[in-house]
Enzyme design. Sequence first.
Site, short mmCIF file in Angstrom:
data_model
loop_
_atom_site.label_atom_id
_atom_site.label_comp_id
_atom_site.label_asym_id
_atom_site.label_seq_id
_atom_site.Cartn_x
_atom_site.Cartn_y
_atom_site.Cartn_z
N GLY A 46 6.23 5.10 0.76
CA GLY A 46 6.09 3.71 1.20
C GLY A 46 6.22 3.45 2.69
CD GLU A 101 13.32 3.14 1.69
OE1 GLU A 101 12.19 3.66 1.88
OE2 GLU A 101 13.96 3.30 0.65
CG ASP A 105 14.80 -3.58 -5.02
OD1 ASP A 105 14.77 -4.80 -4.89
OD2 ASP A 105 14.62 -3.02 -6.12
CB VAL A 155 6.24 -7.16 -1.48
CG1 VAL A 155 6.88 -8.54 -1.50
CG2 VAL A 155 7.28 -6.10 -1.13
CG ASP A 161 3.42 2.20 -4.76
OD1 ASP A 161 4.52 2.16 -4.16
OD2 ASP A 161 3.31 2.63 -5.92
NE ARG A 167 1.41 4.68 -2.01
CZ ARG A 167 2.72 4.64 -2.22
NH1 ARG A 167 3.52 4.01 -1.39
NH2 ARG A 167 3.24 5.23 -3.28
P1 IMP Z 1 16.30 0.83 -4.20
O1 IMP Z 1 16.83 2.21 -4.43
O2 IMP Z 1 16.45 -0.03 -5.42
O3 IMP Z 1 16.86 0.18 -2.97
O4 IMP Z 1 14.75 0.95 -4.08
C1 IMP Z 1 14.11 1.21 -2.94
C2 IMP Z 1 12.70 1.68 -3.24
O5 IMP Z 1 12.13 0.98 -4.33
C3 IMP Z 1 11.82 1.38 -2.06
O6 IMP Z 1 11.78 2.48 -1.20
C4 IMP Z 1 10.48 1.14 -2.70
O7 IMP Z 1 9.78 2.36 -2.82
C5 IMP Z 1 10.79 0.64 -4.08
N1 IMP Z 1 10.62 -0.81 -4.13
C6 IMP Z 1 11.59 -1.76 -4.09
N2 IMP Z 1 11.08 -2.99 -4.13
C7 IMP Z 1 9.74 -2.83 -4.18
C8 IMP Z 1 8.63 -3.77 -4.19
O8 IMP Z 1 8.78 -5.00 -4.16
N3 IMP Z 1 7.40 -3.21 -4.21
C9 IMP Z 1 7.18 -1.86 -4.22
N4 IMP Z 1 8.17 -0.97 -4.20
C10 IMP Z 1 9.44 -1.45 -4.18
MG MG Z 2 10.29 4.11 -1.51
#
Ligand code: IMP
Ligand code: MG
Length: 178
Positions: A46, A101, A105, A155, A161, A167
């Site tokens: 991403g 990054e 999330d 998003v 993606d 992307r």
């Molecule tokens: P986390 O471990 O939950 O913080 O997730 C982070 C990863 O989830 C990011 O690097 C993204 O690849 C993916 N991600 C989180 N939110 C989104 C979104 O809204 N769209 C696409 N990928 C997301």
């Molecule tokens: Mg990611």
Amino acid sequence: MDHKNYEIDELISAKSIAARVESLAKEITSFYSDTEKLIVVGLLRGSFVFIADLARELDLPLEIDFLEASSYGNSMKSSREVRILKDLRGEISGRDVLVVEDIVDTGYTLHHVLGLLKSKKPKRIEACALLDKPSRREINIKSRWVGFEIPDEFVVGYGIDYAQRNRNLSHIGKVRFK
Ligand code: IMP
Ligand code: MG
């Protein structure tokens, strides 16, 4: 032929992204101004568009490396378990490191990656995330630099993606199901 059951509504324009990337790069350049060499670590996949733009705005000697951590797979839900699918090629011990990054999330990915990289004893290590969804956080972690705080929306675009698609959009859009 593509049959998609969703539309994409623009959330952040390409122009606003470019302006924000420029100002982030200025802050990062001044933070690491005395560095011998900055290792810029992009989290695949991403961050590939963001890192390309950000790196070109950084006025520092630098190297680019990549790390791939498992996250969503093809679903829209985060998994709390983070695995390293592709490790760094270079050494970071004693180095200045910037982790790039796409989105923070729940926070599990960044938490895990920073923990792993810190165990290799870099001199300094900080993170820069293009997007942050603070309302989704499940673990206490903060990226030193954030491009935009966004609400709890799924998003795509600018490298990000949905099931590997979209992307290549120049802006960031939110997914709306039809
Ligand atoms: P986390 O471990 O939950 O913080 O997730 C982070 C990863 O989830 C990011 O690097 C993204 O690849 C993916 N991600 C989180 N939110 C989104 C979104 O809204 N769209 C696409 N990928 C997301
Ligand atoms: Mg990611």
